[in-house]
Scaffold this active site. Structure first.
Site, PDB file in Angstrom:
ATOM      1  N   HIS B 277       0.816  -1.213   0.000  1.00 17.86           N
ATOM      2  CA  HIS B 277       0.000   0.000   0.000  1.00 17.86           C
ATOM      3  C   HIS B 277       0.849   1.263   0.000  1.00 17.86           C
ATOM      4  O   HIS B 277       1.914   1.316   0.621  1.00 17.86           O
ATOM      5  CB  HIS B 277      -1.012   0.008   1.148  1.00 17.86           C
ATOM      6  N   ASP B 289       6.517   0.340   6.337  1.00 21.18           N
ATOM      7  CA  ASP B 289       5.053   0.218   6.264  1.00 21.18           C
ATOM      8  C   ASP B 289       4.485   1.329   5.406  1.00 21.18           C
ATOM      9  O   ASP B 289       4.162   2.386   5.929  1.00 21.18           O
ATOM     10  CB  ASP B 289       4.482   0.248   7.680  1.00 21.18           C
ATOM     11  N   GLU B 323      -4.726   1.991   2.883  1.00 18.97           N
ATOM     12  CA  GLU B 323      -4.811   0.794   3.736  1.00 18.97           C
ATOM     13  C   GLU B 323      -4.990   1.178   5.189  1.00 18.97           C
ATOM     14  O   GLU B 323      -5.749   0.571   5.922  1.00 18.97           O
ATOM     15  CB  GLU B 323      -3.547  -0.062   3.573  1.00 18.97           C
ATOM     16  N   GLU B 324      -4.259   2.240   5.606  1.00 17.40           N
ATOM     17  CA  GLU B 324      -4.107   2.486   7.034  1.00 17.40           C
ATOM     18  C   GLU B 324      -5.408   2.858   7.751  1.00 17.40           C
ATOM     19  O   GLU B 324      -5.674   2.385   8.838  1.00 17.40           O
ATOM     20  CB  GLU B 324      -3.051   3.579   7.277  1.00 17.40           C
ATOM     21  N   ASP B 351       3.330  -6.575   3.225  1.00 16.06           N
ATOM     22  CA  ASP B 351       2.986  -5.475   4.133  1.00 16.06           C
ATOM     23  C   ASP B 351       3.373  -5.824   5.567  1.00 16.06           C
ATOM     24  O   ASP B 351       2.636  -5.583   6.513  1.00 16.06           O
ATOM     25  CB  ASP B 351       1.482  -5.151   4.032  1.00 16.06           C
ATOM     26  N   HIS B 422       4.316   2.435  12.537  1.00 15.84           N
ATOM     27  CA  HIS B 422       3.472   3.607  12.800  1.00 15.84           C
ATOM     28  C   HIS B 422       4.146   4.643  13.702  1.00 15.84           C
ATOM     29  O   HIS B 422       3.464   5.482  14.298  1.00 15.84           O
ATOM     30  CB  HIS B 422       2.124   3.203  13.443  1.00 15.84           C
TER      31      HIS B 422
END
Lengths: 455, 455
Positions: B277, B289, B323-324, B351, B422
C-alpha cells in the site's frame, strides 16, 4: 510380526509423545525466562559501553575478563575459573592516515584502518603510485609493474551469495594473504576493499597473515565509498596515495579464557561447551562480534539456574580469549581438554552476530545429524528451520581437531552482519534486544536437548 | 503393476528433474538481476525522502501516486493505469501535546501521537485525573469510577510471542475499540501504551474505530518509556494529565490505486496481483510500512522485464490506496474485479516490513497449499523456510472475500517490525538494502512459479 510391531508402536509412540511434550514445555519455560527476564541485553550494554573495544593485550582485555567472571557468578555458575594462555600482542600504535596526493591539488583524505597484525609505515609514511587489481589473477598479470607501488585489491563482495558468510569466505583471502602476495612482487603497501555490503564508508579491519618468505609491508582496509572513488579516479589518471600506519607486534603477553560451569547432576565428567569470544577489534565495541556470543552463552547458564533446571552433564560457558588475531584461547582450551583427558560430548559457539536465529550448522557424523534433525519440531517455534552439516566456530574448532568433539555454530540471519563486522559500526545500538535473546533461546534449547539425550 | 509404476517413474522423474532445473536457473537469474542491479532500494529512497509521509488525503498522496506511475513505467510495465476511489480524509490538525500536571510542580511532558481517525480535544485541551487499566477486564472492574477521567490502557506487548505479529493481534484491540469502550463509562479521553517492543520512547499511532453508540473521545498513543513512567507515578499518587489534540475527519476525498501490468503471453485474462500500500501514517516516512511492499512489487515487474521473462498470465502490480485508515483501495480493486468479471488466480501482498524473508502465509485450499509446498526446494536457497496456512494482506483480503482468490503474504523476520511500526522511526535508514531485495527475490520466485504452473 505385523501385530507385534503394531503393539510395540502403541507402547512407544505415546512415550515419545509424552517426552516430546515435556521437552516442549521445558523449552517454553527456558524461552519465557529469557524473553521476559533476560539479562543478555543489559550484560551486552555493560560489556560494550563500560569495557568497550577489547583488542587482545589491551588494558580492556583484563577489564573484560573481570566483567566475564562477575557476569558468570551473577548468572549463578557453580564455579568460575580462568585459564591463562600466551597471546599475540599487536597494537595499532596511533591513528591511521591516508590521502590521495595530487601535486598542486588539495589532498583528498581516505578513511583507512590498518589490518590487524600488520607493520606500520614508519613515521614518515609511504607515498607511491597505486596499482588497482580486481583479483589475484590480475595481480599475476600485472606483477612486472608492482615494484615500489601500492597494490589496491578491489575484489568485490559478491552480492549473489544469499548467505553473506559465503561472500566472506570468497573474499577474505585478499585480506589474509593479499599483503604478502603483493610484497612478493615488490609492492611497498596494500590497500584493500572492505569485505562488506555496507552502504557507508567505514573501513573493516581484520587479521592478515604474513608469509615469512616475503617482506612484511603495511596494509589497510578502505570503506566501499572510498574504494569506488579511488577506482573511478584510477580509470581516468595515475594516482598517488600517501599512507601512514603505526602497527606493531609486541612480545606475547598473557590473556585468559573465562569459564563458568554448572556441574552435571548425573554425568559430571561429560562436558558440553558453549561460548563466544571475549576479544574484539579495537575500532568499535565488538557488540555483534562477539559480545553477543558471550552474553548469549552466559544467558543460557542464567536461565537454567533461574528456572531450576539441573543439567545431567556439565555445562561449561567459555568466553574465549584472542579469537581475532591468534586463536590462542581456543587452542589452549582444547589442549587442556586433551591433557586432562576430559570427555567433551558437544561444543556450541555463537560468533556470527546477535541477529534472529535461523538455524545451526554442525560438524558431526551423519548419524548424529539425523538425531539432531529429529529435534527440529522442538526448535522450530523459536525460529530455527535449518539444522545442517557444516559449521561450528573458530574457538571450538580445536576441540574437534584435537578430540573429535561434535560441534555446532548458531546461524543467525546474516544479511546485516558484514555491514558492521570489524568496523566502527559494530556497536551496542546495532543489536536488537529480541534478536539477541532469541539466539540465546535457540542455543539453550539445543543445549537442553543434547544434555538430556546425549550425542 | 509394480513394474508399470516403476517404468512410469523412470519416465516422469527425469522430466520433473529437468523442469526443476529450468525453474531453479530461472529463479537464479531473477535473483541475480535483483541482487546485482536492483532498483528497489533507490526507489524506496525517493519515495521516503522526496515524497515522505503519505497520509490518505494529504498532498503527498498525489505526489506518491505520481511517483508510483513513473516508477512502474520506468520498470517497463506494458500499461500503467490508476483506479480512483473515495477515501476518508482524516487530518492530525496540529501538534499533539500532553503533560503530567501536578499543581505547584513543573509540568512533565509526555510524548504522544493522536490515534488515526480520532477527534481532537478542542483548543483548550483536556485535563483530568488518570485511571490506569491493564486490560479490558480491569476496565470493567473500574467502570464506576471512570466518569470525567482519562483512561490509560497499559496493556503490555507480550514478549513471549516469538512472532511479533501475534503480540500485535493480541494487543491491537485496545487501540481499535479502547476509546469507545472507555467513553461508554464516561471517560473523557484515552491514553494507550504503544504496541511495541522498542526500547525508545516513540509513540506508535494507528487507526481507531469509534462505536457510534458512545461519545467520540480523543485518544493518543504513548511510547513505552512514558507509559512506564506514568504507571510508576500512578502507583504512588493520583495523577492529572493534560492533553491537546486536533484530529478531524474531513469529507471523503479521492485517491487512486496505481496499477502497472505485464500482459500475459498465453492467458492474458488470468490475473496475478502483487502489491503493497502506498499510503502511510503521517509521523514518519512509511519506509517499512509499506514503502517496502510497493518497491518490492515494482521490482518484480522490473526484474521480469530486465531478464526478458514473458509471463504466461497477466502480472499486475498494485500500489493500493488508503490501507491504514479505511481500506478503500483494496475494496475498490476487488469491487471492480467482480464487476468486470475478471479472473484472479492469485494475489500476493508484502505489508510486514522490508526485512529478511522467512516464508509466506497463505489463505488457500489444503490441496493448493500442498502444491505450493512442493516448491519449497526452489525457494529455500533464498531464505524461505515456511509455507504455511494463514496469511495474505489487508489490501488483497477483499479479493478473497469477493472472488475467493487464493492469497499469500510475505512473512519477513518480524523482530524489528513493531519497533518502528506507525512511529517516527519508520524511516528509510531502518531498511537494509539486501533484506529488502531478498524479499523481492522470494516474491518474484513465487510469482514465477504461480505463473508457470497455475493455482
Amino acid at each position: 510380526m505385523r501385530l507385534k510391531l503394531f503393539t510395540l508402536l502403541l507402547t512407544i509412540v505415546p512415550l515419545i509423545g509424552l517426552a516430546r511434550q515435556e521437552d516442549s514445555l521445558k523449552i517454553r519455560a527456558i524461552a519465557n525466562e529469557i524473553l521476559l527476564h533476560g539479562q543478555a541485553y543489559e550484560n551486552l550494554r555493560i560489556l560494550t559501553k563500560q569495557v568497550g573495544a577489547r583488542l587482545t593485550g589491551s588494558p580492556q582485555t583484563y577489564k573484560a575478563e573481570a566483567w566475564g567472571q562477575q557476569a558468570l557468578q551473577q548468572a549463578g555458575a557453580d564455579r568460575v575459573i580462568s585459564q591463562s594462555c600466551l597471546v599475540p600482542h599487536w597494537i595499532r600504535g596511533g591513528k591511521d592516515e591516508a590521502w590521495i596526493a595530487a601535486p598542486g591539488k588539495k589532498n583528498q583524505p581516505l578513511d583507512i584502518l590498518a589490518l590487524g597484525n600488520t607493520v606500520g609505515t614508519g613515521p614518515k609514511g609511504i607515498q607511491a603510485p597505486v596499482v588497482l587489481v580486481n583479483s589475484f589473477e590480475e595481480l599475476e598479470q600485472k606483477k612486472a609493474g608492482l615494484k615500489g607501488k601500492i597494490v589496491f585489491y578491489n575484489y568485490k563482495f559478491n552480492a549473489t551469495y544469499v548467505r553473506t558468510f559465503e561472500a566472506y569466505r570468497d573474499a577474505v583471502g585478499y585480506r589474509g594473504s593479499g599483503p604478502s602476495q603483493a610484497a612478493r612482487y615488490g609492492a611497498v603497501a596494500v590497500l584493500i576493499r572492505s569485505m562488506s555490503h555496507a552502504a557507508d564508508n567505514h573501513p573493516h579491519t581484520g587479521s592478515t597473515r604474513y608469509n615469512d618468505s616475503f617482506p612484511k609491508i603495511p596494509a589497510a582496509a578502505m570503506g566501499l565509498q572510498d574504494a569506488d572513488r579511488l577506482a573511478a579516479l584510477l580509470e581516468k589518471e595515475p594516482v598517488n596515495v600517501f599512507l601512514k600506519t603505526h602497527g606493531k607486534m609486541l612480545p606475547d603477553t598473557v590473556a585468559h579464557n573465562i569459564i563458568g560451569e554448572i556441574t552435571g547432576s548425573e554425568f559430571p565428567d561429560e562436558i558440553i561447551t558453549v561460548g563466544g569470544h571475549l576479544d574484539s577489534w579495537d575500532a568499535a565495541e565488538g557488540a555483534h562480534d562477539d559480545g553477543s556470543g558471550c552474553v548469549q552463552s552466559i544467558e543460557i547458564l542464567r536461565a537454567f539456574k533461574a528456572i531450576g533446571y539441573k543439567p545431567k552433564r556439565t555445562i561449561r560457558v567459555v568466553l574465549f580469549a584472542n579469537e581475532e588475531n591468534g586463536l590462542r584461547g581456543g587452542s589452549r582450551y582444547a589442549e587442556e581438554a586433551r591433557t586432562k583427558k576430559e570427555k567433551h560430548i558437544f561444543a556450541l559457539e555463537s560468533d556470527a552476530g546477535g541477529f534472529t536465529p535461523r538455524g545451526f550448522g554442525f560438524t558431526i557424523s551423519p548419524e548424529l545429524l539425523k538425531k539432531v534433525q529429529g529435534w527440529l519440531p522442538l526448535l522450530k517455534p523459536y525460529g530455527i528451520c535449518e539444522l545442517e552439516q557444516g559449521g561450528g566456530g573458530s574457538d571450538i574448532g580445536p576441540l574437534y581437531r584435537e578430540l573429535g568433539t561434535p560441534l555446532a555454530g548458531l546461524l543467525p540471519d546474516s544479511q546485516r552482519y558484514f555491514d558492521i563486522h570489524h568496523a566502527r559500526s559494530d556497536v551496542f545500538e546495532a543489536v536488537n534486544k529480541r534478536e539477541l535473546e532469541l539466539g540465546a533461546v535457540s542455543m539453550a534449547a539445543l543445549i537442553y536437548l543434547v544434555d538430556k539425550y546425549g550425542l
